[in-house]
Design an enzyme around this catalytic site. Sequence first.
Site, PDB file in Angstrom:
ATOM      1  N   GLY A  73       0.753  -1.164   0.065  1.00 56.22           N
ATOM      2  CA  GLY A  73      -0.003  -0.109   0.052  1.00 56.22           C
ATOM      3  C   GLY A  73       0.788   1.213   0.101  1.00 56.22           C
ATOM      4  N   ASN A  77       1.471   3.057  -2.655  1.00 52.85           N
ATOM      5  CA  ASN A  77       0.525   4.085  -3.464  1.00 52.85           C
ATOM      6  C   ASN A  77      -0.728   4.497  -2.798  1.00 52.85           C
ATOM      7  OD1 ASN A  77       1.635   4.038  -6.489  1.00 52.85           O
ATOM      8  ND2 ASN A  77       1.937   2.124  -6.146  1.00 52.85           N
ATOM      9  N   MET A 118      -4.619  -7.018  -6.744  1.00 53.25           N
ATOM     10  CA  MET A 118      -3.900  -8.111  -7.515  1.00 53.25           C
ATOM     11  C   MET A 118      -5.246  -9.195  -8.174  1.00 53.25           C
ATOM     12  SD  MET A 118      -0.980  -7.203  -7.689  1.00 53.25           S
ATOM     13  CE  MET A 118      -0.095  -8.517  -8.297  1.00 53.25           C
ATOM     14  N   ARG A 119      -6.471  -8.680  -8.174  1.00 53.61           N
ATOM     15  CA  ARG A 119      -7.518  -9.587  -8.490  1.00 53.61           C
ATOM     16  C   ARG A 119      -8.236  -9.199  -9.765  1.00 53.61           C
ATOM     17  NH1 ARG A 119      -9.135 -13.714  -5.226  1.00 53.61           N
ATOM     18  NH2 ARG A 119      -9.923 -14.322  -7.213  1.00 53.61           N
ATOM     19  N   ASN A 176      -6.428   2.313 -12.490  1.00 53.48           N
ATOM     20  CA  ASN A 176      -5.415   1.284 -12.319  1.00 53.48           C
ATOM     21  C   ASN A 176      -4.126   1.782 -12.357  1.00 53.48           C
ATOM     22  OD1 ASN A 176      -4.591  -1.399 -11.459  1.00 53.48           O
ATOM     23  ND2 ASN A 176      -4.215  -1.820 -13.347  1.00 53.48           N
ATOM     24  N   HIS A 179      -0.209   0.270 -13.035  1.00 57.77           N
ATOM     25  CA  HIS A 179       0.600  -0.790 -13.411  1.00 57.77           C
ATOM     26  C   HIS A 179       1.866  -0.516 -13.636  1.00 57.77           C
ATOM     27  CE1 HIS A 179       1.404  -4.316 -15.667  1.00 57.77           C
ATOM     28  NE2 HIS A 179       2.140  -3.537 -16.794  1.00 57.77           N
ATOM     29  N   ASP A 225      -4.898  -4.572 -17.137  1.00 54.40           N
ATOM     30  CA  ASP A 225      -3.781  -3.702 -17.853  1.00 54.40           C
ATOM     31  C   ASP A 225      -4.433  -3.303 -19.316  1.00 54.40           C
ATOM     32  OD1 ASP A 225      -2.535  -4.347 -15.610  1.00 54.40           O
ATOM     33  OD2 ASP A 225      -1.394  -5.885 -16.363  1.00 54.40           O
ATOM     34  N   GLN A 240       7.937   6.946  -9.016  1.00 55.00           N
ATOM     35  CA  GLN A 240       7.370   7.529 -10.235  1.00 55.00           C
ATOM     36  C   GLN A 240       5.819   7.427  -9.902  1.00 55.00           C
ATOM     37  OE1 GLN A 240       8.873  10.153 -11.444  1.00 55.00           O
ATOM     38  NE2 GLN A 240      10.779   9.487 -10.602  1.00 55.00           N
ATOM     39  N   GLU A 241       5.468   6.217  -9.663  1.00 55.88           N
ATOM     40  CA  GLU A 241       4.122   5.804  -9.497  1.00 55.88           C
ATOM     41  C   GLU A 241       3.648   6.738  -8.361  1.00 55.88           C
ATOM     42  OE1 GLU A 241       3.345   1.735  -8.366  1.00 55.88           O
ATOM     43  OE2 GLU A 241       4.906   0.900  -9.666  1.00 55.88           O
TER      44      GLU A 241
HETATM   45  C1  GRF Z   1       2.833  -1.266  -7.754  1.00 56.33           C
HETATM   46  O1  GRF Z   1       4.292  -1.207  -8.344  1.00 56.33           O
HETATM   47  C2  GRF Z   1       1.869  -1.202  -8.750  1.00 56.33           C
HETATM   48  O2  GRF Z   1       2.246  -0.674  -9.688  1.00 56.33           O
HETATM   49  C3  GRF Z   1       1.545  -2.784  -8.772  1.00 56.33           C
HETATM   50  O3  GRF Z   1       1.618  -3.314  -7.532  1.00 56.33           O
HETATM   51  C4  GRF Z   1       2.633  -2.472  -6.796  1.00 56.33           C
HETATM   52  C5  GRF Z   1       2.114  -2.043  -5.583  1.00 56.33           C
HETATM   53  O4  GRF Z   1       3.102  -1.345  -4.518  1.00 56.33           O
HETATM   54  N1  GRF Z   1       0.285  -2.763  -9.355  1.00 56.33           N
HETATM   55  P1  GRF Z   1       2.184  -0.737  -3.236  1.00 56.33           P
HETATM   56  O5  GRF Z   1       0.986  -1.690  -2.722  1.00 56.33           O
HETATM   57  O6  GRF Z   1       1.404   0.271  -3.805  1.00 56.33           O
HETATM   58  O7  GRF Z   1       3.267  -0.437  -2.585  1.00 56.33           O
END
Ligand code: GRF
Length: 225
Positions: A15, A17, A95-96, A112, A114, A150, A178-179
Amino acid sequence: MPEPIRIAAMASGGGTNLQAIIDACEAGKISGDVVVVISDRQDARVLERARKHNIEAIHVRVPRTGTPEWEDADRQITEIFTRRDIDLVVMAGYMRKIGPALISAFPDRIMNIHPGLLPAFPGVEVQWDAVEYGVKVAGPTIHFADEHFDHGPIIIQAAVPVLPGDSGQDLADRILKQEHRIYPQAIQWFAEGRLRVEGRIVKLLDPPEADDTQAIINPPPDGDF
Ligand code: GRF
């Protein structure tokens, strides 16, 4: 100023992000609040993170994709969101596969993230695939979700160099930084009503002027080129 949006998050893992999104909301960079977080994993760290910020955190058991029980879970998640008047659903390391009820209840309102430059490298652990393939740039994509993994219309991407000697984890860490920048930005554009989806194309209204001479070239060219 538009009303702050009500955000729901779906996540399966650590988590970071989600944390970046919560922090951006709390700092006023996103005009919105995360009001509920759902995880398919009871022990997901993301649920703890939510609770720390007094955000409702719910575990939903999600059975095998495509089964009637999976469709029940899809309807359950949809109801949780509609009851809470959610404006935007953000998947942050979920992841689902999401189901038809959720997709039809929130058209162009599910995002989403990716960790690959779509449409290259869909799937999981793609940072490792990118290193193995030998690409020179890689990076994350934020897109609206549709019924395929995706796949939906792309909102924003960032490119980073793949450096000599990188492990998959090194690249994943560089991409993750960068995310944490582009996901909050995409959400704020949504909150400001600046995203228009036209087929596969997402238009950003009132875009800042782009520097069309800017490029990430990797390895960097010698001075004369
Ligand atoms: C990230 O790399 C995201 O792009 C991918 O899963 C990872 C999740 O990271 N789908 P976090 O749980 O937000 O740390």
